[in-house]
Design an enzyme around this catalytic site. Sequence first.
Site, PDB file in Angstrom:
ATOM      1  N   LYS A  86      10.891  -2.197  13.430  1.00  0.00           N
ATOM      2  CA  LYS A  86      11.369  -1.712  12.119  1.00  0.00           C
ATOM      3  C   LYS A  86      12.473  -0.676  12.293  1.00  0.00           C
ATOM      4  O   LYS A  86      13.492  -0.694  11.604  1.00  0.00           O
ATOM      5  CB  LYS A  86      10.212  -1.062  11.337  1.00  0.00           C
ATOM      6  CG  LYS A  86       9.188  -2.017  10.766  1.00  0.00           C
ATOM      7  CD  LYS A  86       8.212  -1.224   9.868  1.00  0.00           C
ATOM      8  CE  LYS A  86       6.962  -2.044   9.594  1.00  0.00           C
ATOM      9  NZ  LYS A  86       5.955  -1.286   8.828  1.00  0.00           N
ATOM     10  N   HIS A 107      -5.007 -34.817  16.615  1.00  0.00           N
ATOM     11  CA  HIS A 107      -3.834 -35.657  16.859  1.00  0.00           C
ATOM     12  C   HIS A 107      -2.632 -34.803  17.248  1.00  0.00           C
ATOM     13  O   HIS A 107      -1.500 -35.274  17.193  1.00  0.00           O
ATOM     14  CB  HIS A 107      -3.526 -36.499  15.626  1.00  0.00           C
ATOM     15  CG  HIS A 107      -4.597 -37.489  15.338  1.00  0.00           C
ATOM     16  ND1 HIS A 107      -4.482 -38.814  15.649  1.00  0.00           N
ATOM     17  CD2 HIS A 107      -5.829 -37.340  14.799  1.00  0.00           C
ATOM     18  CE1 HIS A 107      -5.590 -39.447  15.291  1.00  0.00           C
ATOM     19  NE2 HIS A 107      -6.422 -38.576  14.786  1.00  0.00           N
ATOM     20  N   GLY A 131      -4.309  -3.393   5.752  1.00  0.00           N
ATOM     21  CA  GLY A 131      -3.726  -4.579   5.118  1.00  0.00           C
ATOM     22  C   GLY A 131      -4.481  -5.850   5.453  1.00  0.00           C
ATOM     23  O   GLY A 131      -4.807  -6.648   4.577  1.00  0.00           O
ATOM     24  N   ARG A 132      -4.781  -6.042   6.729  1.00  0.00           N
ATOM     25  CA  ARG A 132      -5.447  -7.285   7.150  1.00  0.00           C
ATOM     26  C   ARG A 132      -6.899  -7.325   6.744  1.00  0.00           C
ATOM     27  O   ARG A 132      -7.569  -8.341   6.916  1.00  0.00           O
ATOM     28  CB  ARG A 132      -5.288  -7.458   8.667  1.00  0.00           C
ATOM     29  CG  ARG A 132      -5.761  -6.300   9.502  1.00  0.00           C
ATOM     30  CD  ARG A 132      -5.238  -6.401  10.934  1.00  0.00           C
ATOM     31  NE  ARG A 132      -5.569  -5.264  11.780  1.00  0.00           N
ATOM     32  CZ  ARG A 132      -4.860  -4.138  11.870  1.00  0.00           C
ATOM     33  NH1 ARG A 132      -3.776  -3.988  11.127  1.00  0.00           N
ATOM     34  NH2 ARG A 132      -5.216  -3.166  12.674  1.00  0.00           N
ATOM     35  N   GLU A 187      -3.618  -8.477  15.394  1.00  0.00           N
ATOM     36  CA  GLU A 187      -3.105  -7.157  15.010  1.00  0.00           C
ATOM     37  C   GLU A 187      -4.164  -6.074  15.215  1.00  0.00           C
ATOM     38  O   GLU A 187      -3.842  -4.932  15.503  1.00  0.00           O
ATOM     39  CB  GLU A 187      -2.618  -7.171  13.543  1.00  0.00           C
ATOM     40  CG  GLU A 187      -1.700  -6.005  13.225  1.00  0.00           C
ATOM     41  CD  GLU A 187      -1.047  -6.114  11.847  1.00  0.00           C
ATOM     42  OE1 GLU A 187      -1.760  -6.395  10.871  1.00  0.00           O
ATOM     43  OE2 GLU A 187       0.186  -5.911  11.750  1.00  0.00           O
ATOM     44  N   GLU A 196      10.451  -5.733   3.171  1.00  0.00           N
ATOM     45  CA  GLU A 196      10.462  -7.086   2.637  1.00  0.00           C
ATOM     46  C   GLU A 196      10.034  -7.100   1.171  1.00  0.00           C
ATOM     47  O   GLU A 196      10.634  -7.787   0.338  1.00  0.00           O
ATOM     48  CB  GLU A 196       9.499  -7.999   3.426  1.00  0.00           C
ATOM     49  CG  GLU A 196       9.985  -8.412   4.795  1.00  0.00           C
ATOM     50  CD  GLU A 196       9.629  -7.414   5.896  1.00  0.00           C
ATOM     51  OE1 GLU A 196       9.277  -6.265   5.577  1.00  0.00           O
ATOM     52  OE2 GLU A 196       9.740  -7.791   7.076  1.00  0.00           O
ATOM     53  N   LYS A 227       0.832  -1.194   0.000  1.00  0.00           N
ATOM     54  CA  LYS A 227       0.000   0.000   0.000  1.00  0.00           C
ATOM     55  C   LYS A 227       0.866   1.244   0.000  1.00  0.00           C
ATOM     56  O   LYS A 227       0.674   2.145  -0.803  1.00  0.00           O
ATOM     57  CB  LYS A 227      -0.923  -0.005   1.226  1.00  0.00           C
ATOM     58  CG  LYS A 227      -1.864   1.163   1.275  1.00  0.00           C
ATOM     59  CD  LYS A 227      -3.017   0.925   2.236  1.00  0.00           C
ATOM     60  CE  LYS A 227      -2.551   0.879   3.679  1.00  0.00           C
ATOM     61  NZ  LYS A 227      -3.695   0.687   4.606  1.00  0.00           N
TER      62      LYS A 227
END
Lengths: 526, 526
Positions: free
Chosen positions: B502, B387, B269-270, B356, B218, B212
């Site tokens: 960051k 399991h 973002g999420r 978040e 990254e 965005k």
Amino acid sequence: MIEWKNLDTLSSFHELEKAERVNLVDAMSGEKGAERVKKYSVDGACGFTYNYAAKAVDDRILSILKKLAEEAQLSEKFEDLYNGDVVNTGEKRLVLHHLTRGQLGKTVMADGVDKRAFYLDQQKRIADFADKVHSGEITNAKGEKFTTVVQIGIGGSDLGPRAMYLALENWAKKQGCFHMEAKFISNVDPDDASQVLASTDVAHAIFILVSKSGTTLETLTNQAFVMDALKKEGLDPAKHMIAVTSETSPLAHSKDFLDAFYMDDYIGGRYSSTSAVGGAVLSLAFGPDVFARFLKGAAEEDEKSKEKDPLKNPAMLDALIGVYERNVLGYPSTAVLPYSQALIRFPAHLQQLDMESNGKSVNRFGERLSYVTGPVLFGEPGTNGQHSFYQLLHQGTNIVPLQFVGFKKSQLQNDVEIQGSTSQQKLCANVAAQIVAFACGKKDENTNKNFEGNRPSSILVGEEVNPETLGALLAHFENKVMFQGFLWNVNSFDQEGVQLGKTLAKKVLAGDTDGALSEYAKLLEI
Amino acid sequence: MIEWKNLDTLSSFHELEKAERVNLVDAMSGEKGAERVKKYSVDGACGFTYNYAAKAVDDRILSILKKLAEEAQLSEKFEDLYNGDVVNTGEKRLVLHHLTRGQLGKTVMADGVDKRAFYLDQQKRIADFADKVHSGEITNAKGEKFTTVVQIGIGGSDLGPRAMYLALENWAKKQGCFHMEAKFISNVDPDDASQVLASTDVAHAIFILVSKSGTTLETLTNQAFVMDALKKEGLDPAKHMIAVTSETSPLAHSKDFLDAFYMDDYIGGRYSSTSAVGGAVLSLAFGPDVFARFLKGAAEEDEKSKEKDPLKNPAMLDALIGVYERNVLGYPSTAVLPYSQALIRFPAHLQQLDMESNGKSVNRFGERLSYVTGPVLFGEPGTNGQHSFYQLLHQGTNIVPLQFVGFKKSQLQNDVEIQGSTSQQKLCANVAAQIVAFACGKKDENTNKNFEGNRPSSILVGEEVNPETLGALLAHFENKVMFQGFLWNVNSFDQEGVQLGKTLAKKVLAGDTDGALSEYAKLLEI
């Protein structure tokens, strides 16, 4: 003489409760912080360093933890375990997964055989089988080489082997020892087997059916699923399938399989990655030598775990600090955060290892405990997690103790330099930064941008992800969980908590339901 | 008039604290239990049913939760949000992800445009682009069709789109609308990009750069990584790459891309799976029609979420019960357990969405809260989880509230019948059994086999995993998290907690370190 005592009956535990707490913001700031990082560090196996400077401990607390290790007889209990005592008291079983990778103590005889020799024999049989598959001596009915291996198993027969496979897949490709792609079918959801089979050339696939008891619902169902697919292609399932099971299971010594490799009741599912359960698929995928190196790494960490002084024993120290965080500081969950894409499913394996081993409410004598045991464990690789749930870790209302794992070198050694640093440097810079950010925080007048700090973490630093370091890392966590089980006085090697759901599911399938269960069955249109 | 108040200032919250607790073992047993399952159920969007019979509520508690919803003005706040109020107060932004899938209220004007029209326009542009790629109108430099799409993004640009892609990949193949395989590069670990590129025919790949801000470390690093790989093959990166970004970012209107599609600051973002962030990759992989159906499902659930009565609004009720469990019953974590292999990464997306959004310690005015907010969230698909970590859920010392998701039909409709039942029936029988096992437990004189029960769960039951139900499921959780944010009075739409890490990482890379940070950098050999 071993005494199995509850944690809250140990005087060192009460001393620990009374010890002054460490303020991490203060302890980790400035030169004092630098000194801590240098000091609070211990060498592990295969080049690992376990650094616990950012954990809420100091010399005083560490000395009490050392007393606790002695009082709880952690070393002696481990010794008894690897020498073949019946440590899994609930199921009256020995606990022998360490023997799959080395002889730590005395010869252990059980079922009339030397168990180390038994495990070595199975490894050798697997190695021979894998070599023959790779050389083309064992082929499909048409004499064509097998190109894919598909593991059918669930829980410990899936999570560990899958995590290990994913950790080494790209490494093996780079090293030129990648023999076959491995796939995994686990879930009873038919979509799982369907999707794997749809993308698999079954005529050139070898399937490994993995079930210790030979009675696991999901695995037998998926076996039938796969046999169906093979028959539809006009193939003989018995020529495409091997079994990994115990010698007493219905799957053993059966004509339905090309061959069978054995484990036994002394290897719990979640501790079985170094047994035939991991051995068959990893040896077929990467070759027996890679599997042997993986075992070597695990054996080296097991030797480290024999060290009586926790300050020289990373797994034991990690266990002690975890119990301090859980039972004194009161933190209910913990996160494992590997800064390595290769370890993408390692936290999922640890989730089983830890939560299934120590998620217990009674001690090894069946007495209800008055303290908490195993925490909720979760995790995803960094830096991905930083852009996901780290917000809560930094600024949430609960403190979550963290376990970072980092490596100096990338696995594939393929990198680019951008703005003066490689991606690997950026990755490592991030994990270093996170540790300090969590510990020290940062004051800000805008409370929304304020970081309280005081959030504890440790880091295991290794050279790179390869078979040896992976084995050592796995053994570190296995032994940590074992030591914590000793501290909590629980049986870490049974899992009675999974039975009730199985029983009720069978009732639903038999139509033998009433009350709420009957209504849920209707809701789901079973 | 909207009033933003802390949870503990609401009289209905205190009433809730005082209300008698429900004993689930008792309430869920026998015919009473059957009646609860029939009664405590509400229809959701797209055929979903939200059943909360196994949650620790009764008519009395539900009536207080209804009062709490009114007192906290949940509906009014949602109305303000979708009508374009500045609900993200920290960043002074509107919160408009609902507009990407429907017009819930008034026309929202921002940046001089009608935002619904803007999002629709981007969807149309993406659809046209995808159609041209599929028809061969847009090709690589040699005029050959693109066969793979690779999304480069992290956090919300990765987890949501990846989970949605995996949920529909096999469905699309079966439906014959599978156009291109999608892959994802997220981690700054160079091994991530290396392994994806090693298995990708880059000459026939189209890359989507998603950021965005256009400044994500990254993502820019991985862009450079990919450009490098393309150049090494003699290819022009600008002919292989599109961007999804905001119009104000450095990536917008750039010659480096074949095309660019836009989102804006009003989509977190999420919350971006239904925007261009999910739209580009899902439309390229499955075609624009599938993406449109996904949006339709989300829009249908958004409409449901407008309902003022929580007993008719699954997302709101789920939110209220979750707050009751967190702030009155005191449970620190929660698990989401989808009984569908297709939803394998859905919990990882929810982990970001939930942790978040609501992992905050201050209210929307920056005042420190005196109650807990968002819980730790984790999960894996059933029956795999059974399991693995279910041992702790059944018999551990902490209670973990559960959210099951189940479907009546498998996604691929390829099944086998073994011992009188299909795999799908076994899957559904297991989830039904688990709900009852957790709620009712089972007394056993052997305390190791004793199940205390009283462990609450709910289930969302749908027909099958398809684009509509997936959209509805996503929106359910988005809206649940939003309502919980309203209840806790936090800003669910910023993430200041990710900044400090960051900043410190940049310092490490610049060599500008001292104290502990400097020592960690040495330890990792940066």
